[in-house]
Design a protein around this motif. Structure first.
Motif, short mmCIF file in Angstrom:
data_model
loop_
_atom_site.label_atom_id
_atom_site.label_comp_id
_atom_site.label_asym_id
_atom_site.label_seq_id
_atom_site.Cartn_x
_atom_site.Cartn_y
_atom_site.Cartn_z
N THR A 13 11.34 15.40 3.21
CA THR A 13 10.93 14.35 2.27
C THR A 13 9.85 14.84 1.31
N THR A 14 8.97 15.70 1.77
CA THR A 14 7.93 16.21 0.88
C THR A 14 8.55 17.08 -0.21
N GLU A 15 9.51 17.90 0.16
CA GLU A 15 10.20 18.72 -0.83
C GLU A 15 10.88 17.82 -1.86
N LYS A 16 11.50 16.74 -1.40
CA LYS A 16 12.17 15.81 -2.31
C LYS A 16 11.15 15.13 -3.23
N ARG A 17 10.02 14.70 -2.68
CA ARG A 17 8.98 14.09 -3.52
C ARG A 17 8.50 15.05 -4.59
N PHE A 18 8.23 16.29 -4.21
CA PHE A 18 7.75 17.28 -5.16
C PHE A 18 8.81 17.55 -6.24
N ARG A 19 10.06 17.60 -5.84
CA ARG A 19 11.14 17.91 -6.77
C ARG A 19 11.44 16.74 -7.71
N ASP A 20 11.52 15.52 -7.15
CA ASP A 20 11.96 14.36 -7.93
C ASP A 20 10.85 13.63 -8.66
N ASP A 21 9.69 13.50 -8.01
CA ASP A 21 8.61 12.73 -8.60
C ASP A 21 7.29 13.15 -7.96
N LYS A 22 6.75 14.26 -8.46
CA LYS A 22 5.53 14.81 -7.86
C LYS A 22 4.38 13.81 -7.84
N ALA A 23 4.35 12.91 -8.82
CA ALA A 23 3.29 11.90 -8.86
C ALA A 23 3.33 11.00 -7.62
N ALA A 24 4.46 10.96 -6.94
CA ALA A 24 4.59 10.12 -5.74
C ALA A 24 3.74 10.62 -4.58
N VAL A 25 3.24 11.85 -4.66
CA VAL A 25 2.38 12.34 -3.57
C VAL A 25 0.97 11.78 -3.67
N LEU A 26 0.56 11.35 -4.86
CA LEU A 26 -0.80 10.82 -5.02
C LEU A 26 -1.03 9.54 -4.22
N PRO A 27 -0.11 8.58 -4.23
CA PRO A 27 -0.30 7.40 -3.37
C PRO A 27 -0.34 7.77 -1.88
N LEU A 28 0.40 8.80 -1.51
CA LEU A 28 0.38 9.24 -0.12
C LEU A 28 -0.99 9.77 0.27
N ILE A 29 -1.59 10.54 -0.62
CA ILE A 29 -2.95 11.05 -0.38
C ILE A 29 -3.92 9.87 -0.29
N LYS A 30 -3.76 8.92 -1.18
CA LYS A 30 -4.62 7.73 -1.17
C LYS A 30 -4.50 6.98 0.16
N GLN A 31 -3.29 6.87 0.68
CA GLN A 31 -3.10 6.19 1.97
C GLN A 31 -3.88 6.89 3.08
N HIS A 32 -3.90 8.20 3.05
CA HIS A 32 -4.66 8.94 4.06
C HIS A 32 -6.16 8.67 3.91
N HIS A 33 -6.63 8.59 2.67
CA HIS A 33 -8.03 8.24 2.43
C HIS A 33 -8.33 6.84 2.98
N GLU A 34 -7.42 5.92 2.77
CA GLU A 34 -7.60 4.55 3.25
C GLU A 34 -7.64 4.50 4.78
N MET A 35 -6.86 5.34 5.42
CA MET A 35 -6.89 5.39 6.88
C MET A 35 -8.25 5.89 7.37
N ILE A 36 -8.83 6.86 6.66
CA ILE A 36 -10.16 7.34 7.02
C ILE A 36 -11.19 6.23 6.83
N LYS A 37 -11.13 5.53 5.70
CA LYS A 37 -12.06 4.43 5.46
C LYS A 37 -11.95 3.38 6.55
N ALA A 38 -10.74 3.08 6.95
CA ALA A 38 -10.54 2.09 8.02
C ALA A 38 -11.14 2.58 9.33
N LEU A 39 -10.94 3.85 9.64
CA LEU A 39 -11.52 4.42 10.87
C LEU A 39 -13.04 4.38 10.81
#
Length: 180
Positions: A123-149
């Motif tokens: 899926t990461t390869e597909k995101r990078f190939r089809d819509d690299k900008a789609a990885v930015l929300p994924l990174i943001k979600q990880h930041h949000e999980m840290i904030k929640a923790l």
């Protein structure tokens, strides 16, 4: 490379139902949508439990490691390295599992780790190939999980974990079904 790691990997894939070991080799069976949904149900249960458990105390050293993992995800995104990005994504979640210091949970994680990595790589390869900008929300979600923790608010942690896994499950299912 020794044949032992290869045999072990083939046994693991066979135990997961992804290949059928035969006398003269192996036949790839693959994942069904049901397999993926069950896998993500297990991940959600494991990580939900672990993060809720971790919310009870301060985990500054874990948070620092998680932030470093996100930094590596950002670097991988910058250099179009989807393999490193997927590994760092897996590492992020694995750090949380390890921090829980729960022998049985770790064993369950280890039993699904390789299949999770395979799905992440696809899926990461597909995101990078089809819509690299789609990885930015994924990174943001990880930041949000840290904030929640950091908040140590169980409800907030539950919401962020659920949100992350719903998005990830949808992306993986869509990616793998579109590749078929």
């Amino acid at each position: 490379m020794s044949r032992s790691p290869i045999r072990e990997a083939l046994r693991t894939l066979s135990n997961e139902g992804l290949i059928d070991l035969q006398r003269m080799g192996a036949v790839v069976i693959g994942l069904t949508t049901r397999d993926l949904n069950e896998l993500y149900d297990v991940r959600l249960l494991l990580e939900h439990f672990v993060l809720e458990r971790l919310s009870e105390v301060n985990h500054d050293s874990l948070i620092k490691k998680l932030e470093q993992s996100i930094d590596q995800m950002n670097m991988a995104a910058k250099y179009d390295d989807y393999v490193e990005f997927a590994y760092q994504d897996l590492r992020f979640h694995e750090l949380v599992i390890i921090e829980a210091d729960h022998k049985r949970i770790l064993k369950l994680w280890e039993s699904i780790r390789e299949i999770i990595l395979a799905a992440l790589l696809i899926t990461t390869e597909k995101r990078f190939r089809d819509d690299k900008a789609a990885v930015l929300p994924l990174i943001k979600q990880h930041h949000e999980m840290i904030k929640a923790l950091k908040s140590q608010n169980t409800e907030r942690i539950q919401d962020e974990v659920k949100r992350h896994f719903e998005d990830t499950r949808n992306t993986i299912t869509a990616s793998l079904l579109n590749e078929a």
